[in-house]
Write a protein that holds these residues in place. Structure first.
Motif, PDB file in Angstrom:
ATOM      1  N   ASN A   1     -83.146   9.117 -67.530  1.00  0.00           N
ATOM      2  CA  ASN A   1     -83.448  10.542 -67.664  1.00  0.00           C
ATOM      3  C   ASN A   1     -82.747  11.398 -66.617  1.00  0.00           C
ATOM      4  OD1 ASN A   1     -85.176  10.117 -69.900  1.00  0.00           O
ATOM      5  ND2 ASN A   1     -86.866   9.633 -68.505  1.00  0.00           N
ATOM      6  N   GLY A   2     -81.557  10.960 -66.192  1.00  0.00           N
ATOM      7  CA  GLY A   2     -80.777  11.729 -65.245  1.00  0.00           C
ATOM      8  C   GLY A   2     -81.198  11.583 -63.790  1.00  0.00           C
ATOM      9  N   PHE A   3     -82.190  10.732 -63.510  1.00  0.00           N
ATOM     10  CA  PHE A   3     -82.643  10.537 -62.139  1.00  0.00           C
ATOM     11  C   PHE A   3     -81.886   9.367 -61.516  1.00  0.00           C
ATOM     12  CE2 PHE A   3     -86.121   8.964 -59.139  1.00  0.00           C
ATOM     13  CZ  PHE A   3     -85.810   9.884 -58.155  1.00  0.00           C
ATOM     14  N   VAL A   4     -81.052   9.672 -60.512  1.00  0.00           N
ATOM     15  CA  VAL A   4     -80.229   8.663 -59.838  1.00  0.00           C
ATOM     16  C   VAL A   4     -80.487   8.769 -58.329  1.00  0.00           C
ATOM     17  CG1 VAL A   4     -77.902   7.744 -59.549  1.00  0.00           C
ATOM     18  CG2 VAL A   4     -78.510   8.919 -61.678  1.00  0.00           C
ATOM     19  N   PRO A   5     -81.592   8.154 -57.861  1.00  0.00           N
ATOM     20  CA  PRO A   5     -81.941   8.246 -56.443  1.00  0.00           C
ATOM     21  C   PRO A   5     -81.136   7.291 -55.575  1.00  0.00           C
ATOM     22  CG  PRO A   5     -83.501   6.860 -57.576  1.00  0.00           C
ATOM     23  CD  PRO A   5     -82.568   7.400 -58.626  1.00  0.00           C
ATOM     24  N   TRP A   6     -81.130   7.572 -54.275  1.00  0.00           N
ATOM     25  CA  TRP A   6     -80.532   6.687 -53.284  1.00  0.00           C
ATOM     26  C   TRP A   6     -81.582   5.689 -52.822  1.00  0.00           C
ATOM     27  CZ3 TRP A   6     -75.467   6.590 -52.048  1.00  0.00           C
ATOM     28  CH2 TRP A   6     -74.695   7.674 -52.473  1.00  0.00           C
ATOM     29  N   ARG A   7     -81.133   4.465 -52.554  1.00  0.00           N
ATOM     30  CA  ARG A   7     -82.032   3.384 -52.146  1.00  0.00           C
ATOM     31  C   ARG A   7     -81.443   2.579 -51.002  1.00  0.00           C
ATOM     32  NH1 ARG A   7     -83.658   0.512 -57.910  1.00  0.00           N
ATOM     33  NH2 ARG A   7     -85.063   2.169 -58.602  1.00  0.00           N
ATOM     34  N   ARG A   8     -82.315   1.803 -50.370  1.00  0.00           N
ATOM     35  CA  ARG A   8     -81.936   0.738 -49.434  1.00  0.00           C
ATOM     36  C   ARG A   8     -82.678  -0.508 -49.884  1.00  0.00           C
ATOM     37  NH1 ARG A   8     -79.232   1.868 -44.389  1.00  0.00           N
ATOM     38  NH2 ARG A   8     -79.022  -0.392 -44.574  1.00  0.00           N
ATOM     39  N   ASP A   9     -82.048  -1.669 -49.732  1.00  0.00           N
ATOM     40  CA  ASP A   9     -82.705  -2.933 -50.051  1.00  0.00           C
ATOM     41  C   ASP A   9     -83.663  -3.307 -48.932  1.00  0.00           C
ATOM     42  OD1 ASP A   9     -81.405  -3.325 -52.488  1.00  0.00           O
ATOM     43  OD2 ASP A   9     -79.724  -4.367 -51.553  1.00  0.00           O
ATOM     44  N   VAL A  10     -84.807  -3.871 -49.317  1.00  0.00           N
ATOM     45  CA  VAL A  10     -85.830  -4.291 -48.362  1.00  0.00           C
ATOM     46  C   VAL A  10     -86.411  -5.618 -48.816  1.00  0.00           C
ATOM     47  CG1 VAL A  10     -88.068  -3.725 -47.298  1.00  0.00           C
ATOM     48  CG2 VAL A  10     -86.452  -1.891 -47.833  1.00  0.00           C
ATOM     49  N   ARG A  11     -86.577  -6.540 -47.874  1.00  0.00           N
ATOM     50  CA  ARG A  11     -87.339  -7.765 -48.138  1.00  0.00           C
ATOM     51  C   ARG A  11     -88.743  -7.512 -47.634  1.00  0.00           C
ATOM     52  NH1 ARG A  11     -82.928 -11.908 -46.143  1.00  0.00           N
ATOM     53  NH2 ARG A  11     -81.609 -11.878 -47.987  1.00  0.00           N
ATOM     54  N   TYR A  12     -89.678  -7.459 -48.560  1.00  0.00           N
ATOM     55  CA  TYR A  12     -91.064  -7.168 -48.212  1.00  0.00           C
ATOM     56  C   TYR A  12     -91.829  -8.449 -47.910  1.00  0.00           C
ATOM     57  CZ  TYR A  12     -90.354  -2.365 -49.648  1.00  0.00           C
ATOM     58  OH  TYR A  12     -89.902  -1.073 -49.728  1.00  0.00           O
ATOM     59  N   ALA A  13     -92.780  -8.347 -46.995  1.00  0.00           N
ATOM     60  CA  ALA A  13     -93.658  -9.464 -46.667  1.00  0.00           C
ATOM     61  C   ALA A  13     -94.598  -9.674 -47.849  1.00  0.00           C
ATOM     62  CB  ALA A  13     -94.440  -9.165 -45.393  1.00  0.00           C
ATOM     63  N   SER A  14     -94.401 -10.771 -48.561  1.00  0.00           N
ATOM     64  CA  SER A  14     -95.126 -10.988 -49.812  1.00  0.00           C
ATOM     65  C   SER A  14     -96.626 -11.211 -49.616  1.00  0.00           C
ATOM     66  CB  SER A  14     -94.521 -12.161 -50.580  1.00  0.00           C
ATOM     67  OG  SER A  14     -94.585 -13.340 -49.801  1.00  0.00           O
ATOM     68  N   ALA A  15     -97.021 -11.740 -48.488  1.00  0.00           N
ATOM     69  CA  ALA A  15     -98.441 -12.016 -48.268  1.00  0.00           C
ATOM     70  C   ALA A  15     -99.176 -10.863 -47.580  1.00  0.00           C
ATOM     71  CB  ALA A  15     -98.599 -13.293 -47.450  1.00  0.00           C
ATOM     72  N   ALA A  16     -98.479  -9.762 -47.312  1.00  0.00           N
ATOM     73  CA  ALA A  16     -99.120  -8.631 -46.629  1.00  0.00           C
ATOM     74  C   ALA A  16    -100.208  -8.023 -47.504  1.00  0.00           C
ATOM     75  CB  ALA A  16     -98.083  -7.571 -46.286  1.00  0.00           C
ATOM     76  N   ARG A  17    -101.270  -7.588 -46.854  1.00  0.00           N
ATOM     77  CA  ARG A  17    -102.380  -6.953 -47.560  1.00  0.00           C
ATOM     78  C   ARG A  17    -102.338  -5.452 -47.308  1.00  0.00           C
ATOM     79  NH1 ARG A  17    -107.375 -11.046 -46.989  1.00  0.00           N
ATOM     80  NH2 ARG A  17    -106.136 -12.947 -47.022  1.00  0.00           N
ATOM     81  N   GLU A  18    -102.719  -4.689 -48.283  1.00  0.00           N
ATOM     82  CA  GLU A  18    -102.790  -3.244 -48.087  1.00  0.00           C
ATOM     83  C   GLU A  18    -103.904  -2.950 -47.087  1.00  0.00           C
ATOM     84  OE1 GLU A  18    -102.753  -1.106 -51.801  1.00  0.00           O
ATOM     85  OE2 GLU A  18    -101.014  -2.222 -52.501  1.00  0.00           O
ATOM     86  N   ALA A  19    -103.684  -1.947 -46.230  1.00  0.00           N
ATOM     87  CA  ALA A  19    -104.631  -1.670 -45.148  1.00  0.00           C
ATOM     88  C   ALA A  19    -104.838  -0.165 -44.978  1.00  0.00           C
ATOM     89  CB  ALA A  19    -104.099  -2.256 -43.840  1.00  0.00           C
ATOM     90  N   PRO A  20    -106.085   0.261 -44.861  1.00  0.00           N
ATOM     91  CA  PRO A  20    -106.368   1.686 -44.649  1.00  0.00           C
ATOM     92  C   PRO A  20    -105.879   2.157 -43.280  1.00  0.00           C
ATOM     93  CG  PRO A  20    -108.385   0.399 -44.479  1.00  0.00           C
ATOM     94  CD  PRO A  20    -107.295  -0.553 -44.900  1.00  0.00           C
ATOM     95  N   ILE A  21    -105.468   3.406 -43.214  1.00  0.00           N
ATOM     96  CA  ILE A  21    -104.943   3.960 -41.972  1.00  0.00           C
ATOM     97  C   ILE A  21    -106.042   4.430 -41.011  1.00  0.00           C
ATOM     98  CG2 ILE A  21    -104.672   6.327 -42.812  1.00  0.00           C
ATOM     99  CD1 ILE A  21    -102.062   6.444 -41.165  1.00  0.00           C
TER     100      ILE A  21
END
Length: 154
Positions: free
Chosen positions: A86-106
């Motif tokens: 749909n015409g959206f061509v954003p810029w990105r960077r590659d990231v290796r994410y920690a697969s076992a990380a848990r979401e955490a409240p701030i």
């Protein structure tokens, strides 16, 4: 002999839906900031650490999440464009994410962060969409997420 370049630590801001999309992408993890803008991504280098903070679950909704949802290490030398349709061509960077990380409240971390000047008005820096934090603050986030970043290096 030159000293090795030290990594920098970043907090990126996006809805959880968008941050999770980058984390869980089957072709490999990526990050986007500022609705796909290039300029902020030029500040980031391979080996830098990034954690995504999500104020909401879905962009444009008032469903407060206020949690860190992904954490990882940046890879690749340069930002690149990705056609999302749909015409959206954003810029990105590659990231290796920690697969076992848990979401955490701030909220439990607010008073411990060095970057927070006033705990009653802690959200100001997040308006920038991407900002640098020190090792102490990034360590607090990684510990709260039970994330191991060793082995994710560039």
């Amino acid at each position: 002999m030159t000293a090795p370049t030290r990594h920098r630590n970043w907090i990126a801001v996006a809805s959880a839906e968008h941050a999770r999309r980058g984390r869980d992408d089957p072709a490999g993890g990526f990050m986007q900031v500022g609705h796909g803008k290039l300029a902020p991504l030029k500040r980031i280098r391979a080996g830098d650490h990034v954690a995504y903070y999500a104020p909401t679950t879905t962009l444009g909704h008032a469903d407060r999440l206020q949690s860190f949802v992904s954490i990882g290490v940046v890879h690749g030398d340069n930002p690149y464009e990705a056609d999302m349709g749909n015409g959206f061509v954003p810029w990105r960077r590659d990231v290796r994410y920690a697969s076992a990380a848990r979401e955490a409240p701030i909220l439990p971390l607010i008073e411990q962060f060095d970057f927070v000047d006033d705990p009653k008005h802690w959200g100001g820096k997040f308006r920038f969409g991407l900002f640098e934090v020190n090792d102490h603050d990034f360590g607090l986030i990684a510990a709260a997420m039970q994330a191991e970043l060793q082995g994710l290096g560039p």
